[in-house]
Design an enzyme around this catalytic site. Structure first.
Site, PDB file in Angstrom:
ATOM      1  N   HIS A  44       8.769   9.267   4.347  1.00 35.72           N
ATOM      2  CA  HIS A  44       7.995   9.505   3.317  1.00 35.72           C
ATOM      3  C   HIS A  44       8.125   8.865   2.077  1.00 35.72           C
ATOM      4  CE1 HIS A  44       5.159  12.383   1.114  1.00 35.72           C
ATOM      5  NE2 HIS A  44       5.795  12.479   0.036  1.00 35.72           N
ATOM      6  N   ASN A  64      10.348  11.981  10.094  1.00 36.33           N
ATOM      7  CA  ASN A  64       9.354  11.206   9.429  1.00 36.33           C
ATOM      8  C   ASN A  64       9.851  10.510   8.227  1.00 36.33           C
ATOM      9  OD1 ASN A  64       6.646  11.081   8.509  1.00 36.33           O
ATOM     10  ND2 ASN A  64       6.836  12.563   7.122  1.00 36.33           N
ATOM     11  N   GLU A  97      11.129   1.270   2.776  1.00 34.62           N
ATOM     12  CA  GLU A  97      10.885   1.935   3.919  1.00 34.62           C
ATOM     13  C   GLU A  97      11.141   1.114   5.284  1.00 34.62           C
ATOM     14  OE1 GLU A  97       7.067   4.112   4.499  1.00 34.62           O
ATOM     15  OE2 GLU A  97       6.549   3.835   2.103  1.00 34.62           O
ATOM     16  N   ILE A  99       2.400  18.267  13.469  1.00 33.52           N
ATOM     17  CA  ILE A  99       3.105  18.323  14.668  1.00 33.52           C
ATOM     18  C   ILE A  99       3.240  19.764  15.186  1.00 33.52           C
ATOM     19  CG2 ILE A  99       5.036  17.725  16.147  1.00 33.52           C
ATOM     20  CD1 ILE A  99       3.692  15.118  15.209  1.00 33.52           C
TER      21      ILE A  99
HETATM   22  C1  GRF Z   1       4.276   4.911   4.772  1.00 37.91           C
HETATM   23  O1  GRF Z   1       4.136   4.858   3.340  1.00 37.91           O
HETATM   24  C2  GRF Z   1       5.073   6.253   5.057  1.00 37.91           C
HETATM   25  O2  GRF Z   1       5.990   6.683   4.257  1.00 37.91           O
HETATM   26  C3  GRF Z   1       3.680   7.283   5.065  1.00 37.91           C
HETATM   27  O3  GRF Z   1       2.792   6.580   5.588  1.00 37.91           O
HETATM   28  C4  GRF Z   1       2.744   5.325   5.200  1.00 37.91           C
HETATM   29  C5  GRF Z   1       2.530   4.679   6.713  1.00 37.91           C
HETATM   30  O4  GRF Z   1       2.506   3.230   6.517  1.00 37.91           O
HETATM   31  N1  GRF Z   1       4.132   8.372   5.931  1.00 37.91           N
HETATM   32  P1  GRF Z   1       2.159   2.467   7.755  1.00 37.91           P
HETATM   33  O5  GRF Z   1       1.100   2.598   8.734  1.00 37.91           O
HETATM   34  O6  GRF Z   1       3.555   2.428   8.374  1.00 37.91           O
HETATM   35  O7  GRF Z   1       2.074   0.963   7.201  1.00 37.91           O
END
Ligand code: GRF
Length: 212
Positions: free
Chosen positions: A111, A109, A181, A95
């Protein structure tokens, strides 16, 4: 409490975007995705956006004369869509500092590891999980962090551990991390919507974090 007017930036399949949109539709996240931005022409994330009637915008770096033009376009898109908060979800391009400054403490973000371990330039996707296994870690996890001017170095807002199993390979570990996530990214965004996040330098304080 204020509805977040979100831009989600994604380069790939967009499963975190889907998790955010689903959480909004279930009434668990007080946000509106105003636009999905990508550096790729037609990422999987756009299909998800179309399905939810969310506008998309592709800004491939090669299509601009120079960095200044790219930055101006990006800021223009954000302002036209009245975006007040940015969520990066698998966005691979850095960015620009001007955008970080314009949205200071309002860009996060996600991660797929416990930063500062297994982060930085080039650490994305399968590579992260392969490196965790290679190192022999017993736990890994997920970090939602503020975005600053370099890769994966902004302070964490929320982190959650995920155990590494003896029989894990990069794929099985990635799948287990991804489930976390999808659960914590919408919740982390909701903390911002509820005004529960206070940034004091590198310390990001979350009011009532115990309930998270
Ligand atoms: C995820 O594992 C996220 O943590 C990383 O990139 C991946 C993106 O996956 N930054 P998606 O496109 O949301 O399925």
């Amino acid at each position: 409490m204020a509805t977040l007017k979100l831009a989600v930036f994604a380069s790939g399949r967009g499963s975190n975007l889907a998790a955010i949109l689903d959480a909004i539709e279930r009434g668990e996240l007080d946000a509106q995705v105003k636009v999905v931005v990508s550096d790729k022409p037609e990422p999987g994330a756009f299909e998800i956006a179309h399905r939810h009637q969310v506008p998309t915008c592709s800004l491939p770096p090669g299509s601009f004369q120079n960095e200044a033009e790219y930055i101006a376009s990006l800021l223009g898109v954000l302002s036209r869509h009245e975006v007040d908060f940015i969520a990066l979800a698998g966005y691979l391009k850095m960015i620009p500092a001007e955008v970080v400054r314009a949205y200071r403490s309002r860009i996060v973000n996600i991660h797929p590891a416990l930063l500062p371990a297994f982060g930085g330039k080039g650490m994305f996707g399968r590579r992260v999980h392969a490196a965790v296994l290679e190192y022999g870690c017993k736990v890994t996890g997920v970090t939602v962090h503020l975005v600053d001017e370099s890769y994966d170095t902004g302070p964490p807002v929320v982190q959650e551990c995920v155990p590494v199993r003896e029989d894990d390979d990069a794929e099985s570990l990635a799948a287990r991390v991804l489930e976390v996530e999808h659960r914590i990214y919408p919740r982390a965004l909701q903390l911002f919507a509820e005004g529960r996040v206070k940034v004091e330098g590198r310390r990001v304080r979350v009011r009532g974090a115990g309930e998270f």
